[in-house]
Write an enzyme that holds these catalytic residues in place. Sequence first.
Site, mmCIF file in Angstrom:
data_model
loop_
_atom_site.group_PDB
_atom_site.id
_atom_site.type_symbol
_atom_site.label_atom_id
_atom_site.label_comp_id
_atom_site.label_asym_id
_atom_site.label_seq_id
_atom_site.Cartn_x
_atom_site.Cartn_y
_atom_site.Cartn_z
ATOM 1 N N GLN B 4 -14.142 42.129 -37.314
ATOM 2 C CA GLN B 4 -13.457 43.315 -36.793
ATOM 3 C C GLN B 4 -14.187 44.570 -37.282
ATOM 4 O OE1 GLN B 4 -9.879 45.129 -38.509
ATOM 5 N NE2 GLN B 4 -8.845 44.683 -36.588
ATOM 6 N N TYR B 83 -6.693 54.479 -36.240
ATOM 7 C CA TYR B 83 -8.085 54.666 -36.661
ATOM 8 C C TYR B 83 -8.885 55.336 -35.535
ATOM 9 C CZ TYR B 83 -6.265 51.933 -40.443
ATOM 10 O OH TYR B 83 -5.477 51.520 -41.493
ATOM 11 N N GLY B 227 -0.661 37.208 -39.080
ATOM 12 C CA GLY B 227 -1.232 37.713 -40.325
ATOM 13 C C GLY B 227 -0.527 37.175 -41.548
ATOM 14 N N ARG B 228 0.599 37.783 -41.867
ATOM 15 C CA ARG B 228 1.240 37.537 -43.158
ATOM 16 C C ARG B 228 1.504 36.072 -43.486
ATOM 17 N NH1 ARG B 228 5.086 42.779 -42.578
ATOM 18 N NH2 ARG B 228 4.735 42.247 -40.392
#
Lengths: 109, 275
Positions: B4, B83, B227-228
């Site tokens: 990424q 971002y 993810g988590r």
Amino acid sequence: MTLALLSPLNVGSITLKNRIVMASMTRNRCPGTYPDEVVVKYYEERASAGLIITEGVLISPQGFKYISQTHKHNYNFKELNGLMLLEFGARNILKHGRRLLPLSMPKAV
Amino acid sequence: MFAQLWHLGRVSHPLHQCGQNPIGPSAIAANGGKFRYLVETPGYVTPVPIKNPKDVIALYRKAAENAKKAGFDGIELHSANGYLPHQFLESHSNKRTDEWGGSVENRSRFTLEVLKEFISVYGDSKRVGVKLSPNGGYNDMGEKTFEEAKKLYSHLVQEADKLNLGYIQVARFLPDFDPSGRGLKDDFLAVLKPLVKKSSLFVNGGYGKDEAVEVISKSGADAVVIGRPFLANPNLVQVYEKGLPLKQPDWMNLYGKLTPECKIENPRVGYVDFN
């Protein structure tokens, strides 16, 4: 029911073994911006994911919140990684992780 | 394994980069700004507007070349969560009057141009993905209304899909990722799903196993980005497959414990000690 998650998915010439993709997550484990063997182990252990998306890799030196300004480079752990992780670490990850590649990549690298 | 590629844009801080100000599309600071290793809340600063976005796109290209050289299967453009590419997309953070700002088409240009560079480097559009968070929230993002956001992201997703990408990853609204409460709570998956025709559609955002199954079997997602649960369950696929109990992450060590010298005390703890 779980079958929906476990069936393969073709993404162009890549076949994902399942549809569970590991998200990119900041983990702050690259001191001096270099991912080392611990980072490699972390990714290797998660190789059964259909696809791994790495933690964010900064494309140029930039500061971020995951390192103190007292750090010798005054930079975030990843900020040089745009070049460094990619040039060095990833090679390392891929070298050690070669056996996991078939999961995400049917063709030889 | 996809790398990424990331540029922080305006949400970096001068104290973290030798006093240099961060850059952004326009001289507009994000609200908020708590930095993990800076005391109190120094706040986000006003970025220096980028003179020529093509210079930054050239940096993306270089990183893509390095990713390819390093052997990554593909690359993902991080165009979400406030971002740099996301800062170009939204109307509140991008007030440019050149071809990189103003209309939905112009604001989408940066993300699309970077994707085109990525494709040109890899020589295979399927080796390129993009991550979007149309609901905003994190890092002070989010258009004012659902209608505005819908117009922007519909255009962007249609154009990105024309590039025949490997995947388009759409994050949904998550309260944890919306500290300021400005994020939109609408369902963008329903809006964007019909627009994704050539690329795979990945979804992201706190999906548990049952919801993950459902979003694939009923809502037409091709894969779920998780993810988590991967933090403490390196064998997550097997855990789901066999219905094993999920281990809980070591939140205190999510980013590692720091010594007074700002080194990670023991990088393995909470990282590679879950087997």
